[in-house]
Design a protein around this motif. Structure first.
Motif, PDB file in Angstrom:
ATOM      1  N   GLN A  93       1.376  -6.223  -3.269  1.00 30.11           N
ATOM      2  CA  GLN A  93       0.488  -5.394  -2.466  1.00 30.11           C
ATOM      3  C   GLN A  93       0.015  -4.224  -3.330  1.00 30.11           C
ATOM      4  N   ILE A  94      -1.254  -3.844  -3.165  1.00 31.14           N
ATOM      5  CA  ILE A  94      -1.825  -2.711  -3.894  1.00 31.14           C
ATOM      6  C   ILE A  94      -2.449  -1.760  -2.889  1.00 31.14           C
ATOM      7  N   LEU A  95      -2.079  -0.505  -2.976  1.00 28.01           N
ATOM      8  CA  LEU A  95      -2.707   0.562  -2.208  1.00 28.01           C
ATOM      9  C   LEU A  95      -3.382   1.472  -3.217  1.00 28.01           C
ATOM     10  N   GLU A 114      -8.695   5.313   1.267  1.00 26.93           N
ATOM     11  CA  GLU A 114      -7.496   4.515   1.008  1.00 26.93           C
ATOM     12  C   GLU A 114      -7.830   3.047   1.247  1.00 26.93           C
ATOM     13  N   LEU A 115      -7.572   2.204   0.259  1.00 31.24           N
ATOM     14  CA  LEU A 115      -7.796   0.767   0.367  1.00 31.24           C
ATOM     15  C   LEU A 115      -6.455   0.055   0.225  1.00 31.24           C
ATOM     16  N   SER A 116      -6.184  -0.901   1.102  1.00 29.89           N
ATOM     17  CA  SER A 116      -4.924  -1.643   1.064  1.00 29.89           C
ATOM     18  C   SER A 116      -5.222  -3.121   0.860  1.00 29.89           C
ATOM     19  N   TYR A 117      -4.601  -3.691  -0.168  1.00 30.33           N
ATOM     20  CA  TYR A 117      -4.796  -5.088  -0.533  1.00 30.33           C
ATOM     21  C   TYR A 117      -3.469  -5.838  -0.499  1.00 30.33           C
ATOM     22  N   LEU A 159       5.102  -3.341  -4.281  1.00 30.02           N
ATOM     23  CA  LEU A 159       4.051  -2.432  -3.834  1.00 30.02           C
ATOM     24  C   LEU A 159       3.667  -1.486  -4.968  1.00 30.02           C
ATOM     25  N   PHE A 160       2.380  -1.435  -5.254  1.00 22.27           N
ATOM     26  CA  PHE A 160       1.835  -0.509  -6.250  1.00 22.27           C
ATOM     27  C   PHE A 160       0.859   0.393  -5.526  1.00 22.27           C
ATOM     28  N   LYS A 161       1.130   1.685  -5.532  1.00 22.51           N
ATOM     29  CA  LYS A 161       0.261   2.679  -4.881  1.00 22.51           C
ATOM     30  C   LYS A 161      -0.267   3.598  -5.972  1.00 22.51           C
TER      31      LYS A 161
END
Length: 153
Positions: free
Chosen positions: A95-97, A145-148, A72-74
């Protein structure tokens, strides 16, 4: 737990000593800067205005994370997402936030956030081109906020 590390980057030092021992949370007093847009920077809080900035590559090297899997990269870097996303989008996070601030304009702008000319659809297309699917959005004050999630390896 010990198997999972959390790293927080902010030019302001928000470190809480109990977090490292009890939660495996590591604070780093630097923000993210671009390797290809050397003029644009984060619009940081007053507390962080004296802090430093490093590129994503410099950060990987400093932490020894170059060959590690990062689930996870935020990133919430107060505007730097527009100027440095090409540095980290191809890393292969599962996952990218990302919190985006403002909307870049094709002819540039004079707003608070990103002022250089940019076609914002290129930003979203790059996520698609790298195998990411947008699965959640959430308005957050002046940001979004975008979550991929990564669909392919």
């Amino acid at each position: 737990n010990e198997e999972h590390e959390i790293h927080i980057f902010d030019p302001a030092n928000w470190e809480r000593k109990e977090d490292k021992e009890k939660k495996n949370i590591h604070y780093h007093a630097w923000g993210m800067k671009s390797t290809y847009d050397l003029e644009s920077k984060s619009v940081v809080w007053p507390k962080g205005r004296g802090g430093g900035f490093k590129t994503f590559e410099e950060t990987l090297d400093e932490l020894g994370h170059r060959d590690r899997t990062i689930d996870l990269f935020k990133i919430d870097c107060e505007g730097c997402e527009w100027s440095n996303y090409k540095d980290w989008i191809g890393f292969g996070f599962r996952q990218i936030l990302v919190e985006i601030h403002g909307v870049p304009q094709p002819n540039g702008g004079t707003g608070r956030w990103y002022q250089k000319p940019m076609n914002v659809t290129d930003f979203f297309q790059d996520f698609d081109d790298h195998g990411y699917a947008l699965f959640s959005t959430d308005k957050n004050g002046l940001g979004m906020e975008l979550s991929y999630v990564k669909l392919e390896n």
